[in-house]
Scaffold this active site. Structure first.
Site, PDB file in Angstrom:
ATOM      1  N   HIS A 312       6.515  40.726  90.400  1.00 33.63           N
ATOM      2  CA  HIS A 312       7.180  40.991  91.679  1.00 33.63           C
ATOM      3  C   HIS A 312       8.102  39.836  92.069  1.00 33.63           C
ATOM      4  O   HIS A 312       9.248  40.042  92.466  1.00 33.63           O
ATOM      5  CB  HIS A 312       6.117  41.207  92.757  1.00 33.63           C
ATOM      6  CG  HIS A 312       6.629  41.110  94.159  1.00 33.63           C
ATOM      7  ND1 HIS A 312       7.414  42.074  94.747  1.00 33.63           N
ATOM      8  CD2 HIS A 312       6.476  40.137  95.097  1.00 33.63           C
ATOM      9  CE1 HIS A 312       7.720  41.706  95.979  1.00 33.63           C
ATOM     10  NE2 HIS A 312       7.172  40.534  96.218  1.00 33.63           N
ATOM     11  N   HIS A 317      12.317  39.026  93.675  1.00 34.29           N
ATOM     12  CA  HIS A 317      12.902  38.008  94.561  1.00 34.29           C
ATOM     13  C   HIS A 317      13.967  37.119  93.922  1.00 34.29           C
ATOM     14  O   HIS A 317      14.989  36.825  94.529  1.00 34.29           O
ATOM     15  CB  HIS A 317      11.793  37.097  95.111  1.00 34.29           C
ATOM     16  CG  HIS A 317      10.948  37.732  96.166  1.00 34.29           C
ATOM     17  ND1 HIS A 317      11.409  37.985  97.438  1.00 34.29           N
ATOM     18  CD2 HIS A 317       9.668  38.183  96.144  1.00 34.29           C
ATOM     19  CE1 HIS A 317      10.452  38.545  98.157  1.00 34.29           C
ATOM     20  NE2 HIS A 317       9.379  38.684  97.393  1.00 34.29           N
ATOM     21  N   GLU A 357      11.965  42.073 101.739  1.00 36.89           N
ATOM     22  CA  GLU A 357      11.033  42.839 100.905  1.00 36.89           C
ATOM     23  C   GLU A 357      11.461  44.301 100.713  1.00 36.89           C
ATOM     24  O   GLU A 357      11.288  44.854  99.641  1.00 36.89           O
ATOM     25  CB  GLU A 357       9.619  42.801 101.517  1.00 36.89           C
ATOM     26  CG  GLU A 357       8.957  41.430 101.488  1.00 36.89           C
ATOM     27  CD  GLU A 357       8.556  40.968 100.083  1.00 36.89           C
ATOM     28  OE1 GLU A 357       8.609  41.782  99.151  1.00 36.89           O
ATOM     29  OE2 GLU A 357       8.225  39.778  99.940  1.00 36.89           O
ATOM     30  N   SER A 376      10.795  45.762  92.636  1.00 37.44           N
ATOM     31  CA  SER A 376       9.695  45.537  91.693  1.00 37.44           C
ATOM     32  C   SER A 376       8.728  46.717  91.667  1.00 37.44           C
ATOM     33  O   SER A 376       7.648  46.626  91.118  1.00 37.44           O
ATOM     34  CB  SER A 376       8.944  44.245  92.056  1.00 37.44           C
ATOM     35  OG  SER A 376       8.404  44.348  93.362  1.00 37.44           O
TER      36      SER A 376
END
Ligand SMILES: [Fe+2]
Length: 484
Positions: A312, A317, A357, A376
């Site tokens: 993730h 990110h 997010e 993700s």
């Protein structure tokens, strides 16, 4: 980070009035608590002693989206601080839709209450408090700002305050019954807990199983990126692949990622053992430090994880942290959180959740994802751009009230035209946060300047004058070259 992504609602658990996201132990407790009416705090004042230190006190708090949060909170009262709980109740919140509030009536003194308040804030949102002598504990302290890191090495003081640690997995975690996996998780947690600012991030020899799990995630997500990821992501992912040896059969090392980001935007990576509180996580962003997990999700289901893992972090990110405008946006949210009240931090964290997010943007007339939780997660990435998801324009005043759902798809996604637009909106929103000072990041010293008096503000003015001189000089040289 403290948010999660998942592969669909099959294991979903939303934080609503029917299901509080509670463990079985908490549900039984909750049933007990609901048997009687929920009194107002004022009703307890008759029971208090105004002259003696010890007496009845009341605390009202709401649960964060943390499994087992209620049990942890109640254990803080009884096991760790030996405070006798006299009465506990829950009620539907009038402040935030679909949240529950917990009322605790206890027998304690002001000192104990002060301590419990500090500990409680790590697990719950404290909403109201009434102390034994009819005064809030240390009223001056309540009014003063919460502690925050002033220099980058201060992150050592808060980066280990994880809400979950190592092998401490929930019963519904895919690795719960796998002792080998739990031992491995403890290994990663111990590495992170012993990390100090300035250390190189330990290099990991990933197992074949971990690499295989990563490979499945990497391969499947890469099929979606060309049609689902925003252009900034698509620009930076190949750079990451080139400079950090990112391959389907190789999990990159955080140290290499950190060096890459440092050159691109000044962001660095710091390993973390588990979930941080929103306050501690956002504080890292203020220093362009991204707290990053290093473990890999359980191999039984590579496309599902109930918590952030290195897949993730690295695929969701990192490519965007290499983008200057996004890095600036992330840092500004972090700076706004320093010294802010719990309520303000919660609002900022919610905005972070629905942008960094789960954010969407419009590019060439099409929706694209820039949120790491989406980038993700194969199923949620498809869902968010399917045309069936509810999508609203990003407006921090609206977004900050939206419920964050941690183990199933979001009810709504927020779209911005660009990071620049989102940044401008967040900047305006940050001005509404009550704080008796402003902060400014000093990149030379990697510290935060607190601007609260004329001397500190004058220093900034001097620096700005120098910068304006530089710009004026550059313009005049350009004009001479152009013959203007
Ligand atoms: Fe995340």
């Amino acid at each position: 980070m403290y948010s999660t992504k998942n592969e669909g609602p099959r294991r979903g658990r939303s934080f609503d009035s029917m299901n509080l996201g509670l463990t079985l132990e908490e549900k039984q407790l909750n049933n007990e608590m609901n048997k009687s009416a929920f009194p107002k705090i004022e009703e307890n004042k008759d029971n208090k002693s105004a002259s003696t230190e010890r007496g009845r006190a009341a605390v009202v708090f709401s649960l964060k989206n943390e499994v087992g949060g209620l049990v942890k909170a109640l254990k803080l009262f009884q096991q760790e601080n030996h405070i006798n709980l006299v009465h506990i109740e829950s009620r539907k919140s009038k402040r935030r839709n679909s949240e529950f509030e917990i009322f605790v009536d206890c027998d304690s003194n002001r000192e104990q209450l002060h301590e419990i308040l500090q500990l409680l804030r790590k697990h719950v949102n404290v909403l109201e408090m009434d102390a034994p002598d009819n005064r809030l504990p240390e009223e001056s302290e309540m009014e003063s700002m919460p502690w925050f890191p002033k220099k980058i090495s201060d992150l050592d003081k808060c980066a280990n305050r994880v809400l979950m640690y190592g092998s401490d997995l929930d019963a519904d975690h895919p690795g719960f019954k796998d002792n080998v996996y739990r031992k491995r998780r403890k290994y990663f947690a111990d590495l992170a807990m012993s990390y100090k600012h300035g250390d190189p991030i330990p290099r990991i020899e990933f197992t074949d199983e971990e690499v295989k799990t990563w490979g499945v995630v990497f391969r499947e997500l890469n099929k979606l990126y060309p049609t689902h990821a925003c252009r900034e992501y698509l620009k930076n992912l190949p750079l990451l692949i080139k400079h950090c040896d990112v391959r389907e059969d190789n999990i990159p090392q955080l140290e290499d990622i950190s060096r890459f980001l440092k050159e691109r935007t000044g962001f660095t990576i710091r390993p973390v053992a588990g979930y941080l509180s929103p306050r501690d996580f956002l504080a890292g962003l203020a220093f362009r430090v991204f707290h990053c997990t290093q473990y890999v999700r359980h191999s039984s289901d590579p496309l599902y994880t109930p918590e952030p893992d290195t897949c993730h972090e690295l695929l969701g990110h990192v490519p965007l942290l290499a983008e200057p405008s996004f890095a600036q946006f992330s840092q500004e949210i972090g700076l706004a959180s320093l010294g802010a009240s719990d309520d303000s931090v919660q609002k900022l964290a919610t905005c972070y959740f629905f942008t960094v997010e789960f954010g969407l943007c419009k590019q060439e007339g099409r929706l694209r994802a820039y949120g790491a939780g989406l980038l993700s997660s194969i199923s949620e990435l498809k869902h968010a751009l399917s045309g069936n998801a509810r999508i609203l324009p990003f407006d921090p005043n609206v977004t900050c009230k939206q419920e964050c759902i941690i183990t199933t798809f979001q009810d709504v996604y927020f779209v911005s035209d660009s990071f620049e637009e989102a940044k401008v909106k967040m900047r305006e929103f940050a001005k509404t946060i009550k704080r008796p000072f402003s902060v400014r990041y000093n990149p030379y010293t990697q510290s935060v300047d607190v601007l609260k008096d004329t001397a500190s503000i004058n220093n900034v003015v001097e620096e700005l004058r120098h910068e304006l001189d530089l710009i004026g000089d550059a313009l005049s040289r350009l004009n001479m070259q152009l013959g203007v």
